[in-house]
Design an enzyme around this catalytic site. Structure first.
Site, PDB file in Angstrom:
ATOM      1  N   TRP A 154     -14.578  34.029  91.060  1.00 26.37           N
ATOM      2  CA  TRP A 154     -13.848  33.673  92.274  1.00 26.37           C
ATOM      3  C   TRP A 154     -13.131  34.919  92.828  1.00 26.37           C
ATOM      4  CZ3 TRP A 154      -8.418  33.645  93.058  1.00 26.37           C
ATOM      5  CH2 TRP A 154      -8.042  33.172  94.338  1.00 26.37           C
ATOM      6  N   ASP A 201      -8.049  24.289 109.075  1.00 24.49           N
ATOM      7  CA  ASP A 201      -8.540  24.257 107.692  1.00 24.49           C
ATOM      8  C   ASP A 201      -7.964  23.043 106.963  1.00 24.49           C
ATOM      9  OD1 ASP A 201      -9.138  25.460 104.860  1.00 24.49           O
ATOM     10  OD2 ASP A 201     -10.007  26.916 106.233  1.00 24.49           O
ATOM     11  N   ARG A 208      -9.146  21.989  90.311  1.00 29.39           N
ATOM     12  CA  ARG A 208      -8.244  21.895  91.463  1.00 29.39           C
ATOM     13  C   ARG A 208      -7.879  20.420  91.717  1.00 29.39           C
ATOM     14  NH1 ARG A 208      -8.808  23.492  97.841  1.00 29.39           N
ATOM     15  NH2 ARG A 208      -6.948  24.738  97.999  1.00 29.39           N
ATOM     16  N   ASP A 249     -16.674  23.202 102.891  1.00 30.99           N
ATOM     17  CA  ASP A 249     -16.155  23.847 101.675  1.00 30.99           C
ATOM     18  C   ASP A 249     -16.610  23.082 100.431  1.00 30.99           C
ATOM     19  OD1 ASP A 249     -14.680  25.550 100.066  1.00 30.99           O
ATOM     20  OD2 ASP A 249     -12.764  25.173 101.072  1.00 30.99           O
ATOM     21  N   MET A 250     -16.487  23.684  99.255  1.00 24.79           N
ATOM     22  CA  MET A 250     -16.890  23.052  97.983  1.00 24.79           C
ATOM     23  C   MET A 250     -16.149  23.804  96.889  1.00 24.79           C
ATOM     24  SD  MET A 250     -18.795  22.680  95.125  1.00 24.79           S
ATOM     25  CE  MET A 250     -19.960  21.581  94.379  1.00 24.79           C
ATOM     26  N   CYS A 282     -19.096  27.478 102.736  1.00 24.74           N
ATOM     27  CA  CYS A 282     -17.976  28.007 101.954  1.00 24.74           C
ATOM     28  C   CYS A 282     -17.970  27.292 100.618  1.00 24.74           C
ATOM     29  CB  CYS A 282     -16.670  27.742 102.702  1.00 24.74           C
ATOM     30  SG  CYS A 282     -15.192  28.239 101.805  1.00 24.74           S
ATOM     31  N   ASP A 333     -12.922  34.301  99.085  1.00 23.31           N
ATOM     32  CA  ASP A 333     -11.519  33.977  99.343  1.00 23.31           C
ATOM     33  C   ASP A 333     -10.651  35.225  99.268  1.00 23.31           C
ATOM     34  OD1 ASP A 333     -11.587  31.378 100.019  1.00 23.31           O
ATOM     35  OD2 ASP A 333     -10.970  30.578  98.073  1.00 23.31           O
TER      36      ASP A 333
HETATM   37  C1  DGJ Z   1     -11.202  27.384  99.633  1.00 22.45           C
HETATM   38  C2  DGJ Z   1     -11.723  28.165 100.809  1.00 22.45           C
HETATM   39  O1  DGJ Z   1     -12.511  29.218 100.390  1.00 22.45           O
HETATM   40  C3  DGJ Z   1     -10.544  28.620 101.646  1.00 22.45           C
HETATM   41  O2  DGJ Z   1     -10.983  29.436 102.703  1.00 22.45           O
HETATM   42  C4  DGJ Z   1      -9.812  27.416 102.158  1.00 22.45           C
HETATM   43  O3  DGJ Z   1     -10.641  26.703 103.034  1.00 22.45           O
HETATM   44  C5  DGJ Z   1      -9.373  26.543 100.995  1.00 22.45           C
HETATM   45  N1  DGJ Z   1     -10.460  26.249 100.119  1.00 22.45           N
HETATM   46  C6  DGJ Z   1      -8.762  25.270 101.480  1.00 22.45           C
HETATM   47  O4  DGJ Z   1      -8.468  24.411 100.470  1.00 22.45           O
END
Ligand code: DGJ
Length: 671
Positions: free
Chosen positions: A194, A361, A438, A473-474, A521, A543
């Protein structure tokens, strides 16, 4: 002509401008590779007798049965049970428990149609299909090779056809196998974690097996589905480079094996770990596609070939070369802590700067004020946004911006209405405590009602609020791999089915909203792969938005993926992930080479910064075509020097744009 077949139908040449690939059927019917590399003449193709490289071991006197020398063959499809002890590319188990697969040449067809098996496929090119057959059990494997005159790439996949009269189980379904003589090759892979994705590692190939793989259910930040073989002295501009990439977003494997006979095998595809697939009589299973690229001009040319192929034949035409949104995303500006007023202030502040899309977001739904709850509850967070999303959409319109929205469709928090209503929609084994990542669980998208729910929620929200941009996102990989909807003997299909479901939902969105642009993402760049690129022309690269960290992440990503696929945002200083202080211009420059945007609070912009943003966006629009369509040359690597430098050159060589950054200030620097 890209595909040439000898008159006897047993020798095959795949030719493009800068590469030739030769195969033939040996005297016991095994399809072998004879050559892959710089162009060789095929004028005397009918007489071609393994003109380059060594002859086939099947031509050795006394070679009548495969087992005599199967380890010396250069198989186009690695098999098990016939005396070849290397990593096979296809493994099956028939109803009587037999795992032997002895595939021999059956037939070929030029111009064959490829089935997609629910996965993305590259477009265009000319396709050769070679069918191999096991005469004993009836199983057929069709090998597909798609080639292009002007791009030195071969796109390979396989289709396993159960032509037996009973059920079979597939235990490995790789996309390709290539056996080549080792020329002291080294293997390059893109590994990380990450916020630290796609570091370049390069190691000498030694006897044994080197595996790049993901068991995460996504392609992962840890191991990108990419490897390259290079000569010791290959650099950006000279030397042979062979690149291998999977067009696949799920668990995967790529294996590089050197055997005692000096043959390197590269094979890979869908992960065979914890995988099996039941195939009824008459059914077929289609593998993911893979891309093989040969370059005689080093890694630079190899990368440019991948870029050309993906831009021309994989990324949706509509987006590949058209202006991308210049985004302001509120994540690093506000995190969960925003109000309608705050968001509107951000939107108003960027009016007229050239920023043309506002992306809201995480945090707009359920009662989500932190990351512990509400994923899955895709309804407006009324306590936070009492008037809903409409006023924000309207504020965007008033100020000339498009409105974008974040979703994390594949997830659910245990603290959510969705989870309370449908605990059976989660990937987990009932009664067994399960891991949270998370604070969230993964939805079992292999279940149709789950996919229907996601589609219904996303489509409604998109429609009701004129959403023109979605960030998908994931944020956690799969664990406790168990689906309450699959029978016991199909549980090992879960990861692949999950990946197919991901593609299915994305395809649905693409068809329903053809103009909607979706940014991929996954905790940043944990699903940055060619499979995702077919639906999401740009992907949040990491990120980690620190400019210096990004020089490495973007450099590593560019080894296989084009600049236009990387979302790159200017963020605040000190940087939120690493605390580094970097001047505004440097942050802007590093975020220039991709799908650019901003990830900071514009209400804090100084007058000078506003001016700089305007000028930068104007320049970006001028250079955008070049960045999207040009040829990338990496000039200095941040992995082995204090300098990062790259230049993009237009195809007609008339214009170029360059960026360079010195990582650490040194006393007494060079001028
Ligand atoms: C992870 C993403 O990579 C970030 O840019 C953002 O969208 C967060 N999640 C939000 O929880």
């Amino acid at each position: 002509m890209s595909i040439i077949v000898s008159q006897d139908g047993k020798k095959f040449a795949l030719k493009s401008k800068g590469a030739t690939y030769l195969m033939s059927v040996n005297n016991i019917g095994v399809l072998e590779n004879n050559y892959y590399g710089a162009p060789v003449s095929c004028d005397e193709f009918n007489n071609l007798n393994y003109a380059v490289g060594r002859g086939s071991s099947a031509d050795m006197p006394g070679a009548t049965r495969r087992g005599d020398c199967a380890e010396q063959y250069r198989h186009e499809c690695g098999l098990y049970g016939i005396g070849d002890y290397r990593e096979p590319s296809i493994c099956i188990n028939t109803q009587n428990g037999s795992r032997i697969l002895d595939l021999r040449y059956d037939s070929y067809q030029i111009g064959a149609e490829k089935r997609d098996g629910g996965m993305p496929r590259v477009r265009g090119g000319e396709t050769l299909k070679i069918t191999l057959k096991d005469e004993f059990n009836g199983v057929k494997v069709h090998l597909y090779y798609t080639v292009y005159d002007d791009i030195d790439a071969i796109v390979r996949s396989a289709e396993i056809e159960n032509a037996t009269d009973g059920q079979i189980t597939i235990e490995r379904a790789y996309s390709f196998c290539l056996d080549m003589f080792n020329r002291d090759y080294e293997v390059i892979s893109l590994n990380g974690s990450w916020a630290n994705e796609r570091n370049i590692s390069q190691n000498k190939i030694v006897e044994g097996v080197y595996t790049v793989s993901s068991k995460y259910g996504i392609s992962s930040a840890q191991h990108n589905p990419f490897v390259a073989l290079v000569e010791k002295n290959t650099d950006e501009n000279i030397g042979d480079a062979y690149g291998f990439n999977l067009i696949y977003s799920g668990s995967h494997e790529l294996k590089v094996e050197l055997n005692p006979y000096g043959i390197v095998r590269v094979t890979g595809g869908i992960s065979s770990f914890d995988f099996s697939w039941l195939l009824n009589a008459g059914e077929s299973f289609v593998t993911a596609e893979s891309v093989l690229v040969y370059s005689s001009e080093g890694l630079g040319k190899m990368s440019r070939t991948f870029h050309d192929l993906y831009r021309e034949h994989l990324i949706e035409k509509k987006f590949a070369y058209s202006p991308r949104p210049i985004v302001i995303n509120n994540w690093e500006a506000t995190y969960f802590n925003f109000t309608e007023e705050k968001l509107c202030a951000m939107i108003e502040k960027v009016k007229g700067t050239g920023i043309d899309t506002f992306v809201l977001d995480d945090g707009w739904f359920g009662v989500r004020n932190d990351d512990r709850r509400s994923l899955g509850d895709w309804f407006i967070n009324k306590p936070k946004l009492p008037n809903g999303l409409k006023p924000i959409a309207e504020c965007c319109k008033r100020n000339g911006l498009k409105f974008g929205l974040w979703f994390e469709p594949e997830m659910v928090n245990p603290d959510s209405d969705l989870y309370r209503a449908h605990p059976e929609w989660v990937i987990m084994e009932k009664g067994r405590p399960h891991c949270h990542g998370r604070y969230q669980c993964v939805l079992d998208m292999t279940q149709k009602p789950v996919r229907d729910y996601i589609i219904e929620r996303m489509c409604s929200i998109i429609r009701e609020n004129d959403i023109e941009y979605v960030k998908w996102d994931m944020n956690r990989p799969l664990t406790e791999n168990f689906s309450s909807a699959l029978p016991a003997n199909r549980q090992k299909e879960l990861h692949h089915r999950f990946t197919l479901a991901f593609y299915e939902v994305l395809s649905h969105l693409r068809k329903t909203f053809p103009d909607l642009i979706i940014e991929g993402c996954s905790s940043g760049g944990a699903r940055f792969d060619a499979g995702a690129l077919a639906y999401t022309p740009q992907i949040w690269t990491s990120d980690n938005s620190d400019a210096y960290s990004r020089t490495k992440i973007q450099y590593g990503t560019s080894i296989c993926y084009p600049l236009s696929s990387m979302s790159c945002h200017v963020s605040a200083s000190p940087n939120h992930q690493v605390g580094r202080v970097t001047d505004f211009k440097a942050r802007c420059d590093i975020a220039y080479f991709g799908a650019t945007g901003y990830e900071l609070d514009p209400t804090k912009f100084t007058k000078d910064e506003i001016k700089a943003v305007k000028e930068r966006n104007k320049a970006y629009r001028k250079d955008e075509k070049l960045i999207q369509a040009g040829d990338l040359y990496r000039l200095a690597s941040p992995f082995d020097s204090n300098v990062f430098a790259q230049v993009v050159v237009s195809k007609d060589k008339k214009s170029a744009v360059m960026v360079a950054m010195v990582a650490q200030s040194q006393p007494n620097p060079n001028p």
